[in-house]
Design an enzyme around this catalytic site. Structure first.
Site, PDB file in Angstrom:
ATOM      1  N   ASN A 123     118.786  43.716 -20.365  1.00 40.99           N
ATOM      2  CA  ASN A 123     117.749  42.784 -20.222  1.00 40.99           C
ATOM      3  C   ASN A 123     118.282  41.380 -19.365  1.00 40.99           C
ATOM      4  O   ASN A 123     117.361  40.738 -18.978  1.00 40.99           O
ATOM      5  CB  ASN A 123     117.253  42.491 -21.477  1.00 40.99           C
ATOM      6  CG  ASN A 123     116.310  43.585 -21.588  1.00 40.99           C
ATOM      7  OD1 ASN A 123     115.614  44.331 -21.035  1.00 40.99           O
ATOM      8  ND2 ASN A 123     115.664  43.531 -22.906  1.00 40.99           N
TER       9      ASN A 123
ATOM     10  N   HIS B  21     120.887  48.683 -29.976  1.00 43.00           N
ATOM     11  CA  HIS B  21     119.478  48.440 -29.152  1.00 43.00           C
ATOM     12  C   HIS B  21     119.205  49.621 -28.310  1.00 43.00           C
ATOM     13  O   HIS B  21     119.865  50.277 -27.475  1.00 43.00           O
ATOM     14  CB  HIS B  21     119.619  47.238 -28.336  1.00 43.00           C
ATOM     15  CG  HIS B  21     118.742  46.924 -27.503  1.00 43.00           C
ATOM     16  ND1 HIS B  21     118.773  46.321 -26.222  1.00 43.00           N
ATOM     17  CD2 HIS B  21     117.493  46.952 -27.612  1.00 43.00           C
ATOM     18  CE1 HIS B  21     117.686  46.114 -25.640  1.00 43.00           C
ATOM     19  NE2 HIS B  21     116.741  46.307 -26.625  1.00 43.00           N
TER      20      HIS B  21
ATOM     21  N   GLU C 149     122.971  49.863 -26.738  1.00 40.45           N
ATOM     22  CA  GLU C 149     123.829  48.745 -26.773  1.00 40.45           C
ATOM     23  C   GLU C 149     124.045  48.554 -28.140  1.00 40.45           C
ATOM     24  O   GLU C 149     123.371  48.319 -29.075  1.00 40.45           O
ATOM     25  CB  GLU C 149     123.094  47.711 -25.943  1.00 40.45           C
ATOM     26  CG  GLU C 149     122.758  47.825 -24.541  1.00 40.45           C
ATOM     27  CD  GLU C 149     121.927  46.728 -23.988  1.00 40.45           C
ATOM     28  OE1 GLU C 149     122.177  46.282 -22.618  1.00 40.45           O
ATOM     29  OE2 GLU C 149     121.252  45.939 -24.666  1.00 40.45           O
TER      30      GLU C 149
ATOM     31  N   SER D  26     115.445  43.162 -29.234  1.00 41.59           N
ATOM     32  CA  SER D  26     115.519  43.170 -27.735  1.00 41.59           C
ATOM     33  C   SER D  26     116.087  41.775 -27.407  1.00 41.59           C
ATOM     34  O   SER D  26     116.600  41.440 -26.352  1.00 41.59           O
ATOM     35  CB  SER D  26     114.377  43.138 -27.006  1.00 41.59           C
ATOM     36  OG  SER D  26     113.856  44.498 -27.466  1.00 41.59           O
TER      37      SER D  26
HETATM   38  P1  NAI Z   1     105.819  48.344 -32.832  1.00 46.18           P
HETATM   39  O1  NAI Z   1     104.794  47.126 -32.844  1.00 46.18           O
HETATM   40  O2  NAI Z   1     105.299  49.469 -32.053  1.00 46.18           O
HETATM   41  O3  NAI Z   1     106.144  48.557 -34.295  1.00 46.18           O
HETATM   42  C1  NAI Z   1     106.667  47.814 -35.021  1.00 46.18           C
HETATM   43  C2  NAI Z   1     106.191  48.470 -36.596  1.00 46.18           C
HETATM   44  O4  NAI Z   1     106.883  47.595 -37.455  1.00 46.18           O
HETATM   45  C3  NAI Z   1     104.763  48.251 -36.974  1.00 46.18           C
HETATM   46  O5  NAI Z   1     104.487  49.779 -37.519  1.00 46.18           O
HETATM   47  C4  NAI Z   1     104.723  47.360 -37.918  1.00 46.18           C
HETATM   48  O6  NAI Z   1     103.761  47.848 -38.698  1.00 46.18           O
HETATM   49  C5  NAI Z   1     106.102  47.327 -38.732  1.00 46.18           C
HETATM   50  N1  NAI Z   1     106.450  46.295 -39.201  1.00 46.18           N
HETATM   51  C6  NAI Z   1     106.198  44.914 -38.812  1.00 46.18           C
HETATM   52  N2  NAI Z   1     106.859  44.187 -40.217  1.00 46.18           N
HETATM   53  C7  NAI Z   1     107.448  44.917 -40.930  1.00 46.18           C
HETATM   54  C8  NAI Z   1     108.172  44.700 -42.119  1.00 46.18           C
HETATM   55  N3  NAI Z   1     108.369  43.509 -42.363  1.00 46.18           N
HETATM   56  N4  NAI Z   1     108.632  46.065 -42.769  1.00 46.18           N
HETATM   57  C9  NAI Z   1     108.443  47.132 -42.068  1.00 46.18           C
HETATM   58  N5  NAI Z   1     107.837  47.272 -41.160  1.00 46.18           N
HETATM   59  C10 NAI Z   1     107.336  46.367 -40.604  1.00 46.18           C
HETATM   60  O7  NAI Z   1     107.018  47.532 -32.045  1.00 46.18           O
HETATM   61  P2  NAI Z   1     108.211  48.454 -31.193  1.00 46.18           P
HETATM   62  O8  NAI Z   1     107.890  48.385 -29.872  1.00 46.18           O
HETATM   63  O9  NAI Z   1     108.522  49.660 -31.751  1.00 46.18           O
HETATM   64  O10 NAI Z   1     109.377  47.384 -31.375  1.00 46.18           O
HETATM   65  C11 NAI Z   1     110.076  47.144 -32.621  1.00 46.18           C
HETATM   66  C12 NAI Z   1     111.328  46.424 -32.273  1.00 46.18           C
HETATM   67  O11 NAI Z   1     112.064  47.117 -31.470  1.00 46.18           O
HETATM   68  C13 NAI Z   1     111.178  45.192 -31.846  1.00 46.18           C
HETATM   69  O12 NAI Z   1     112.238  44.392 -32.281  1.00 46.18           O
HETATM   70  C14 NAI Z   1     111.615  45.017 -30.396  1.00 46.18           C
HETATM   71  O13 NAI Z   1     111.929  43.951 -29.874  1.00 46.18           O
HETATM   72  C15 NAI Z   1     112.314  46.284 -30.282  1.00 46.18           C
HETATM   73  N6  NAI Z   1     112.607  47.019 -28.922  1.00 46.18           N
HETATM   74  C16 NAI Z   1     111.516  47.541 -28.401  1.00 46.18           C
HETATM   75  C17 NAI Z   1     111.437  48.156 -27.105  1.00 46.18           C
HETATM   76  C18 NAI Z   1     110.315  48.394 -26.793  1.00 46.18           C
HETATM   77  O14 NAI Z   1     110.333  48.914 -25.449  1.00 46.18           O
HETATM   78  N7  NAI Z   1     108.945  48.658 -27.162  1.00 46.18           N
HETATM   79  C19 NAI Z   1     112.844  48.412 -26.778  1.00 46.18           C
HETATM   80  C20 NAI Z   1     113.636  48.101 -27.501  1.00 46.18           C
HETATM   81  C21 NAI Z   1     113.765  47.333 -28.648  1.00 46.18           C
END
Ligand code: NAI
Length: 506
Positions: free
Chosen positions: A194, A144, A156, A123
């Site tokens: 954003n 995105h 995006e 993001s």
């Molecule tokens: P989350 O915390 O729910 O999930 C992240 C997952 O990635 C976890 O299960 C973790 O164990 C895993 N992980 C961490 N490091 C890792 C690695 N090196 N290799 C493999 N797995 C790994 O986070 P979320 O909310 O799903 O966000 C993920 C990405 O998406 C971030 O970059 C965030 O900025 C982006 N994003 C999030 C949004 C939201 O509303 N939550 C919206 C759009 C983008």
């Protein structure tokens, strides 16, 4: 450009909120999907989460059990990155950390084939920085998604400095084939949504800070006059103040402290107090059991006396209000003038970004009551008004009675320049125009992103086209003069269009 064939294998890394949703979207489109997470059991848990959500659809008869079983059989949780070697598109949705993401992409380059497309769901990290140390940065781009990925239509597609445009087109076409509404954007802080959405929260936070109105009233006005699905305070409570504040802070610092993006002390205080919104049971509103939502401040009913409503000159953006008076059977008389309405003691005018007190003196309008913009005056259910200190109570009551007679609830605000809907729209259109000016995205893509990504009732640029760029430019110019702040400086593009009469044509 052709979308990826459904025989191409997709890998999703990170099985959290976003990764699981993205895996579901790709599997729904018929792809075999690898779901990988560094945490043991997380990928299986992510898949189980998808199964649970979709099982509800089956139970309601909205999906066939066989289709669900087939979809789930296409999602394969895997432990090691090496197992993704034959994927054609890898979408990363891991922790938001530059170094960890860079390391992941470096590993992927050595594991996957040269033809793989690498995508990040980040993001806030620039695709350009993520690609800097890659051997083939042209094969990296942003994809995105919005949360929840299976439901939100927007994707995006972000191009970094090195990204191959043809690959971006393939990913754009693929997102369309997956039932999404993709847009292109260059890798700049906040991308489209954003960045452009910041004023939706910021202007209401500021109005609250200046005691123009309370959150319940501002929320009600943006819903009932602005036609936004949710007001900014209830939306921030839903998103979580920690998340919303972090996005604002990151965009603010990425644009070198541009005051257009300045975070709010009110929101900072909520974050520090742990009042993060729904998830902690308290934000701007309380979510404790039995807690009642405060109601919007609404003027008491005023008695309407039969006398003509005089429309002097063209009401421009507010002409729908005159229509509404006619439909309500009021005695409307039209004559030449400067675009104001007169009823009883009141002179009513659509806000132009000046305070009523300033305009009353400058334009010689006695007993002035300014009113707010409505997205659609014919169907709005509430409207904000503000009056000058010099305006009589009778004039305020007359203005209130007139609007109530036409079926509108009336919220009287303090004399805030630009009121609520007009000010919010002006700042959204300003940010959108600057994004177009700076080549971040096309006008059509900016508007599509704001409708598909955050459910706006109309794209800010086409809305601005409808009003005329001159109206928006004038409001911003007056806001800038009112506050003496750079925050309200109009985009060069709006200024240009205001004088040339051009439109964004979206
Ligand atoms: P989350 O915390 O729910 O999930 C992240 C997952 O990635 C976890 O299960 C973790 O164990 C895993 N992980 C961490 N490091 C890792 C690695 N090196 N290799 C493999 N797995 C790994 O986070 P979320 O909310 O799903 O966000 C993920 C990405 O998406 C971030 O970059 C965030 O900025 C982006 N994003 C999030 C949004 C939201 O509303 N939550 C919206 C759009 C983008």
């Amino acid at each position: 450009m052709q979308a990826l064939n459904s025989s191409v294998k997709i890998a999703v890394i990170g099985a959290g909120a976003m990764g699981s949703g993205i895996a579901q979207v790709a599997a729904q489109a018929g792809h075999q999907v690898y779901l990988q997470d560094q945490q043991a059991g997380a990928a299986e848990k992510g898949k189980a989460g998808v199964a649970k959500v979709l099982q509800k659809r089956v139970d309601k008869g909205k999906m066939q059990q066989a289709d669900l079983d087939a979809l789930l059989s296409r999602i394969q949780p895997v432990d090691a990155l090496e197992e993704l070697a034959d994927a054609g598109l890898v979408i990363e949705a891991i922790i938001e950390n530059l170094d960890i993401k860079r390391q992941l992409f470096a590993n992927l380059e050595s594991i996957c084939g040269e033809e793989v497309i690498l995508a990040t769901n980040t993001s806030s990290i620039l695709v350009t920085s993520l690609g800097a140390q890659l051997k083939r940065p042209e094969r990296l781009l942003g994809m995105h998604f919005f949360n929840p990925a299976p439901l939100m239509a927007l994707v995006e597609v972000i191009l970094g400095l090195a990204t191959d445009k043809k690959l971006a087109e393939v990913v754009h076409a693929t997102a369309t084939a997956w039932g999404k509404k993709p847009v292109f954007a260059t890798s700049t802080p906040g991308f489209i949504v954003n960045r452009v959405a910041r004023p939706f929260y910021a202007e209401s936070l500021r109005l609250m800070q200046e005691q123009a109105a309370d959150p319940a009233t501002l929320d009600a006005l943006l819903r009932e006059a602005g036609s936004f699905r949710m007001g900014p305070f209830e939306l921030m409570d839903l998103i979580g103040h920690d998340v919303n504040y972090a996005v604002t802070e990151s965009v603010f610092s990425a644009y070198y402290g541009d005051f257009r993006f300045q975070p709010s002390l009110i929101q900072k205080a909520l974050v520090e107090a742990g009042r993060l919104g729904r998830k902690t049971g308290q934000g701007f509103y309380s979510y404790a059991e039995g807690a009642e939502r405060p109601t919007a401040a609404t003027q008491p009913q005023q008695s309407f006396t039969e006398q003509p409503v005089i429309i002097e000159g063209e009401l421009g953006a507010a002409s729908g209000l005159a229509e509404r008076f006619k439909q309500a059977g009021l005695n409307v008389i039209e004559r030449a003038g400067a675009g104001v309405l007169r009823y009883g003691e009141a002179t009513l005018a659509l806000t132009d970004g000046r305070m009523a007190g300033e305009r009353l003196v400058t334009d010689g309008l006695q007993d002035l009551v300014v009113f707010d913009l409505a997205k659609d005056y014919k169907n709005a259910t509430r409207l904000a008004i503000a009056a000058a200190k010099q305006t009589s109570t009778t004039a305020i009551n007359d203005a209130t009675a007139l609007l109530q007679k036409a079926g509108l609830a009336v919220s009287l605000l303090s004399d805030a320049p630009g009121l609520v809907v007009m000010r919010t729209l002006a700042m959204l259109a300003n940010e959108a125009a600057d994004a177009v000016l700076q080549g971040v995205a096309s006008a059509a893509d900016v508007d599509l992103a704001m409708c598909a990504g955050v459910n706006y009732p109309q794209g800010p640029l086409s809305w601005s086209d409808n009003l005329g760029q001159g109206v928006i430019w004038q409001v911003l110019t007056n806001l800038q003069a009112s506050y003496g702040e750079d925050r309200y400086r109009p985009s060069l593009l709006l200024r240009q269009y205001a004088f040339t009469g051009q439109s964004f044509s979206v």
